[in-house]
Enzyme design. Structure first.
Site, PDB file in Angstrom:
ATOM      1  N   ARG A 147       0.620  -1.235   0.124  1.00  0.00           N
ATOM      2  CA  ARG A 147       0.242  -0.188  -0.040  1.00  0.00           C
ATOM      3  C   ARG A 147       1.053   1.070  -0.313  1.00  0.00           C
ATOM      4  O   ARG A 147       1.811   1.223   0.612  1.00  0.00           O
ATOM      5  CB  ARG A 147      -0.869  -0.007   1.043  1.00  0.00           C
ATOM      6  CG  ARG A 147      -1.634   0.982   1.409  1.00  0.00           C
ATOM      7  CD  ARG A 147      -2.211   1.186   2.893  1.00  0.00           C
ATOM      8  NE  ARG A 147      -2.788   2.043   3.691  1.00  0.00           N
ATOM      9  CZ  ARG A 147      -3.059   3.213   4.462  1.00  0.00           C
ATOM     10  NH1 ARG A 147      -3.863   2.197   4.811  1.00  0.00           N
ATOM     11  NH2 ARG A 147      -2.203   3.492   5.059  1.00  0.00           N
ATOM     12  N   TYR A 159      -2.419  11.892   6.854  1.00  0.00           N
ATOM     13  CA  TYR A 159      -2.747  11.188   7.447  1.00  0.00           C
ATOM     14  C   TYR A 159      -1.736   9.721   6.881  1.00  0.00           C
ATOM     15  O   TYR A 159      -1.692   9.340   5.920  1.00  0.00           O
ATOM     16  CB  TYR A 159      -3.846  10.689   7.740  1.00  0.00           C
ATOM     17  CG  TYR A 159      -4.638   9.902   8.587  1.00  0.00           C
ATOM     18  CD1 TYR A 159      -4.328   9.999  10.203  1.00  0.00           C
ATOM     19  CD2 TYR A 159      -5.453   8.656   8.189  1.00  0.00           C
ATOM     20  CE1 TYR A 159      -5.001   8.098  10.932  1.00  0.00           C
ATOM     21  CE2 TYR A 159      -5.361   7.338   9.066  1.00  0.00           C
ATOM     22  CZ  TYR A 159      -4.962   7.398  10.218  1.00  0.00           C
ATOM     23  OH  TYR A 159      -5.144   6.515  11.069  1.00  0.00           O
ATOM     24  N   ASP A 211      -5.499   4.020  -0.413  1.00  0.00           N
ATOM     25  CA  ASP A 211      -5.821   4.436   0.796  1.00  0.00           C
ATOM     26  C   ASP A 211      -6.279   5.659   1.237  1.00  0.00           C
ATOM     27  O   ASP A 211      -6.087   7.044   1.176  1.00  0.00           O
ATOM     28  CB  ASP A 211      -5.825   4.107   2.259  1.00  0.00           C
ATOM     29  CG  ASP A 211      -6.494   3.601   3.399  1.00  0.00           C
ATOM     30  OD1 ASP A 211      -8.254   4.157   3.073  1.00  0.00           O
ATOM     31  OD2 ASP A 211      -6.925   3.399   4.551  1.00  0.00           O
ATOM     32  N   HIS A 213      -9.156   6.857   3.125  1.00  0.00           N
ATOM     33  CA  HIS A 213      -9.810   7.586   4.530  1.00  0.00           C
ATOM     34  C   HIS A 213     -10.284   8.292   4.104  1.00  0.00           C
ATOM     35  O   HIS A 213     -10.856   8.995   4.548  1.00  0.00           O
ATOM     36  CB  HIS A 213      -8.405   8.172   4.594  1.00  0.00           C
ATOM     37  CG  HIS A 213      -6.881   7.518   5.407  1.00  0.00           C
ATOM     38  ND1 HIS A 213      -7.188   6.282   5.951  1.00  0.00           N
ATOM     39  CD2 HIS A 213      -5.722   7.866   5.062  1.00  0.00           C
ATOM     40  CE1 HIS A 213      -6.237   5.380   5.957  1.00  0.00           C
ATOM     41  NE2 HIS A 213      -4.618   6.387   5.194  1.00  0.00           N
ATOM     42  N   GLU A 237      -9.166   1.859  -1.347  1.00  0.00           N
ATOM     43  CA  GLU A 237      -9.597   1.857  -0.177  1.00  0.00           C
ATOM     44  C   GLU A 237     -10.306   3.164   0.336  1.00  0.00           C
ATOM     45  O   GLU A 237      -9.413   4.041  -0.019  1.00  0.00           O
ATOM     46  CB  GLU A 237      -8.612   0.861   0.779  1.00  0.00           C
ATOM     47  CG  GLU A 237      -9.301   0.565   2.013  1.00  0.00           C
ATOM     48  CD  GLU A 237      -8.143   0.875   3.822  1.00  0.00           C
ATOM     49  OE1 GLU A 237      -6.978   0.681   2.729  1.00  0.00           O
ATOM     50  OE2 GLU A 237      -8.464   1.106   3.873  1.00  0.00           O
ATOM     51  N   GLU A 263     -13.323  -1.277   6.472  1.00  0.00           N
ATOM     52  CA  GLU A 263     -12.289  -1.742   7.703  1.00  0.00           C
ATOM     53  C   GLU A 263     -13.672  -0.772   9.452  1.00  0.00           C
ATOM     54  O   GLU A 263     -13.254  -1.473  10.250  1.00  0.00           O
ATOM     55  CB  GLU A 263     -11.262  -0.919   7.849  1.00  0.00           C
ATOM     56  CG  GLU A 263     -11.512   0.606   8.108  1.00  0.00           C
ATOM     57  CD  GLU A 263     -10.076   1.556   8.049  1.00  0.00           C
ATOM     58  OE1 GLU A 263      -8.791   0.736   6.639  1.00  0.00           O
ATOM     59  OE2 GLU A 263      -9.781   2.603   8.058  1.00  0.00           O
ATOM     60  N   ARG A 284     -13.651  -5.135   3.786  1.00  0.00           N
ATOM     61  CA  ARG A 284     -12.717  -5.337   4.719  1.00  0.00           C
ATOM     62  C   ARG A 284     -12.541  -5.245   6.352  1.00  0.00           C
ATOM     63  O   ARG A 284     -12.097  -4.972   7.126  1.00  0.00           O
ATOM     64  CB  ARG A 284     -12.331  -3.784   4.683  1.00  0.00           C
ATOM     65  CG  ARG A 284     -11.315  -3.808   3.492  1.00  0.00           C
ATOM     66  CD  ARG A 284      -9.722  -2.834   3.466  1.00  0.00           C
ATOM     67  NE  ARG A 284      -9.446  -1.882   4.543  1.00  0.00           N
ATOM     68  CZ  ARG A 284      -8.382  -2.541   5.041  1.00  0.00           C
ATOM     69  NH1 ARG A 284      -8.049  -3.419   4.653  1.00  0.00           N
ATOM     70  NH2 ARG A 284      -7.777  -1.779   5.988  1.00  0.00           N
ATOM     71  N   GLU A 340      -4.016  -6.935   5.485  1.00  0.00           N
ATOM     72  CA  GLU A 340      -3.629  -5.684   5.719  1.00  0.00           C
ATOM     73  C   GLU A 340      -1.986  -6.214   7.032  1.00  0.00           C
ATOM     74  O   GLU A 340      -2.828  -6.987   8.409  1.00  0.00           O
ATOM     75  CB  GLU A 340      -4.788  -4.991   6.513  1.00  0.00           C
ATOM     76  CG  GLU A 340      -3.220  -3.682   6.082  1.00  0.00           C
ATOM     77  CD  GLU A 340      -4.675  -2.547   6.501  1.00  0.00           C
ATOM     78  OE1 GLU A 340      -5.397  -2.992   7.317  1.00  0.00           O
ATOM     79  OE2 GLU A 340      -3.330  -0.885   6.838  1.00  0.00           O
ATOM     80  N   TRP A 403     -14.110  12.016   6.536  1.00  0.00           N
ATOM     81  CA  TRP A 403     -12.791  11.235   7.469  1.00  0.00           C
ATOM     82  C   TRP A 403     -13.246   9.822   7.788  1.00  0.00           C
ATOM     83  O   TRP A 403     -14.066   9.497   8.072  1.00  0.00           O
ATOM     84  CB  TRP A 403     -12.599  11.442   8.761  1.00  0.00           C
ATOM     85  CG  TRP A 403     -12.151  10.838  10.035  1.00  0.00           C
ATOM     86  CD1 TRP A 403     -12.533  10.057  10.925  1.00  0.00           C
ATOM     87  CD2 TRP A 403     -10.841  10.385   9.772  1.00  0.00           C
ATOM     88  NE1 TRP A 403     -11.789   9.605  11.709  1.00  0.00           N
ATOM     89  CE2 TRP A 403     -10.450   9.073  11.336  1.00  0.00           C
ATOM     90  CE3 TRP A 403      -9.292  10.629   8.603  1.00  0.00           C
ATOM     91  CZ2 TRP A 403      -9.144   9.231  11.038  1.00  0.00           C
ATOM     92  CZ3 TRP A 403      -7.891   9.483   9.590  1.00  0.00           C
ATOM     93  CH2 TRP A 403      -8.309   9.346  10.407  1.00  0.00           C
TER      94      TRP A 403
HETATM   95  O1  KDG Z   1      -8.315   3.216  14.248  1.00  0.00           O
HETATM   96  C1  KDG Z   1      -7.748   3.840  12.413  1.00  0.00           C
HETATM   97  C2  KDG Z   1      -6.889   2.532  12.023  1.00  0.00           C
HETATM   98  O2  KDG Z   1      -6.808   1.525  11.487  1.00  0.00           O
HETATM   99  C3  KDG Z   1      -6.974   3.035  10.590  1.00  0.00           C
HETATM  100  O3  KDG Z   1      -6.609   4.440  10.455  1.00  0.00           O
HETATM  101  C4  KDG Z   1      -5.939   2.883   9.475  1.00  0.00           C
HETATM  102  O4  KDG Z   1      -7.006   2.750   7.494  1.00  0.00           O
HETATM  103  C5  KDG Z   1      -6.085   2.511   8.509  1.00  0.00           C
HETATM  104  C6  KDG Z   1      -5.896   1.287   7.772  1.00  0.00           C
HETATM  105  O5  KDG Z   1      -6.638   0.918   6.421  1.00  0.00           O
HETATM  106  O6  KDG Z   1      -5.016   0.919   8.381  1.00  0.00           O
HETATM  107 MG    MG Z   2      -7.905   2.254   5.492  1.00  0.00          MG
END
Ligand code: KDG
Ligand code: MG
Length: 403
Positions: A147, A159, A211, A213, A237, A263, A284, A340, A403
């Site tokens: 990634r 981030y 990602d 996010h 992602e 996630e 995820r 992951e 976010w």
């Molecule tokens: O708690 C949040 C994290 O696990 C996250 O921001 C990490 O996006 C993330 C990822 O894909 O691992």
């Molecule tokens: Mg993520």
């Protein structure tokens, strides 16, 4: 095999973890992860105050019944605090069941469906060159999938990208939440340039992931997916927040870049439309925030009918207990995609001794009975809880952003 005792252990060997230990009257114990990043103490209290008293005296083998007792019995359905707590119980009970039968957990889930579990690592850099160097290090270590995230020109922070060169990224920072500046325009201009360079430097065979996010609107996400098509990502992602599942229709209308999401889902209900309309390619959700092994087996079976594969979350805020349980799940299901992998600190690995191993970009869950992860409580006690949170994003004009 009755549940005799259960307790919650909160520790912070580099970051916060909440762990549930359940003991039976014949001396077998099981471990479950109950960590919810930034809301750890809410789950600890939910377990101690509302769940543990209901567990004492129950038959530990009745995983399905106890799952429904906690899910339906609460009256309040879903929600990350509830589902993380239920997951900790469920994973600990599956651990007990497998240990009592003297077999690795995967054997109770269908046995090994594959030889090893492919994982993707994280390559982060403050600019394209640093990210590319980080990708190269992963390739040298044997990763087949990486990634890639990079700092965005004109933004002071991104981030997932640490300030110090080569530092590992940790998804929470100590103290109260920090605020970061976000610009969708700058981000959208930058990301295709990153992947263009990565393909030039690292060739076509490497699986590349990214990602977003949850920071884009559906049409922006569609635009990014389209711009990334020449670079053939393994997945894009969290392109847009998924509360609006219909939003993913817009993304699909615009791009064939594979999409991964989930996630932060706590139930397959969060993905019902995404799966049945085939709006995503990878789910995820994990055994931790998705409610445990019991519902994840069902979610995977449901996803399988729609050609959706599983790609479990595995950031550092999921403890080695979750990694262990997830690997038994990953190796047993047919529609596994990828796992992951973000390495934990040495202190975390010492607090949670584990049977799983990692080599050449792949995990093996090991053949220990149960899920193969334990907790060293004496060592854990040396690392007390420390307040830490994920950052908050604001656009350049100060608007709080997705976010
Ligand atoms: O708690 C949040 C994290 O696990 C996250 O921001 C990490 O996006 C993330 C990822 O894909 O691992
Ligand atoms: Mg993520």
């Amino acid at each position: 095999m009755k549940i005799r005792d259960a307790r919650v252990i909160v520790c912070s060997p580099g970051r916060n973890f909440v762990t549930l230990k359940i003991e039976t009257d014949d001396g077998v114990y099981g471990i479950g992860d109950a960590t919810l990043n930034g809301r750890e103490l809410a789950v600890a209290s939910y377990l101690s105050e509302h769940v543990i008293p209901c567990l004492i005296g129950r038959d530990a083998a009745r995983t399905e019944d106890i799952w429904y007792y906690l899910y339906r019995g609460a009256y309040w359905r879903k929600g990350p605090v509830t589902m993380t707590a239920i997951s900790a119980v469920d994973v600990a009970l599956w651990d007990i069941k497998a240990k009592a039968l003297g077999t690795p957990l995967y054997n109770l889930l269908g046995g090994r469906s594959r030889d090893r579990v492919m994982a993707y690592g994280h390559a982060n850099g403050r600019d394209i060159e640093e990210t590319s160097d980080a990708v190269a290090r992963h390739v040298e270590e044997g990763f087949l999938a990486v990634r890639a995230q990079s700092g965005v020109p004109g933004l002071p922070d991104t981030y997932g990208v640490p300030h110090a060169k080569g530092a590992l990224y940790e998804p929470a920072t100590k103290g109260l939440p920090v605020e970061q500046v976000w610009s969708t325009e700058k981000y959208l201009r930058h990301v295709p340039k990153l992947f263009e360079q990565l393909r030039i430097k690292h060739g076509d065979d490497l699986h590349l992931l990214h990602d977003a996010h949850h920071r884009l609107t559906p049409v922006q996400a569609g635009r990014l997916g389209k711009a990334l098509e020449p670079y053939q990502l393994f997945w894009l992602e969290d392109p847009t927040p998924a509360e609006l599942q219909e939003g993913f229709r817009v993304i699909r209308q615009h791009t064939t870049t594979p999409i991964a999401v989930g996630e932060i889902f706590d139930s397959v209900w969060d993905a019902r439309l995404l799966i049945t309309e085939q709006l995503i390619d990878y789910l995820r959700m994990t055994v931790l925030h998705g409610g445990g092994i019991t519902p994840m087996k069902k979610a995977a079976a449901f996803a399988e009918m729609y050609h959706v594969q599983m790609g479990c979350h595995g950031a550092t805020d999921l403890s080695p207990v979750t990694m262990g349980a997830a690997l038994h799940f990953d190796i047993s299901i047919n529609n596994f995609g990828i796992q992951e992998y973000m390495p934990h600190t040495r202190e975390t690995d010492e607090v949670f001794p584990h049977a799983y191993t990692f080599k050449d970009g792949h995990f093996d869950p090991g053949d220990a009975s149960g899920h193969g992860v334990d907790i060293n409580e004496t060592l854990a006690a040396k690392f007390p809880y420390q307040r830490a949170y994920l950052p908050v994003n604001r656009k350049l004009d100060g608007t709080l952003w997705n976010w």
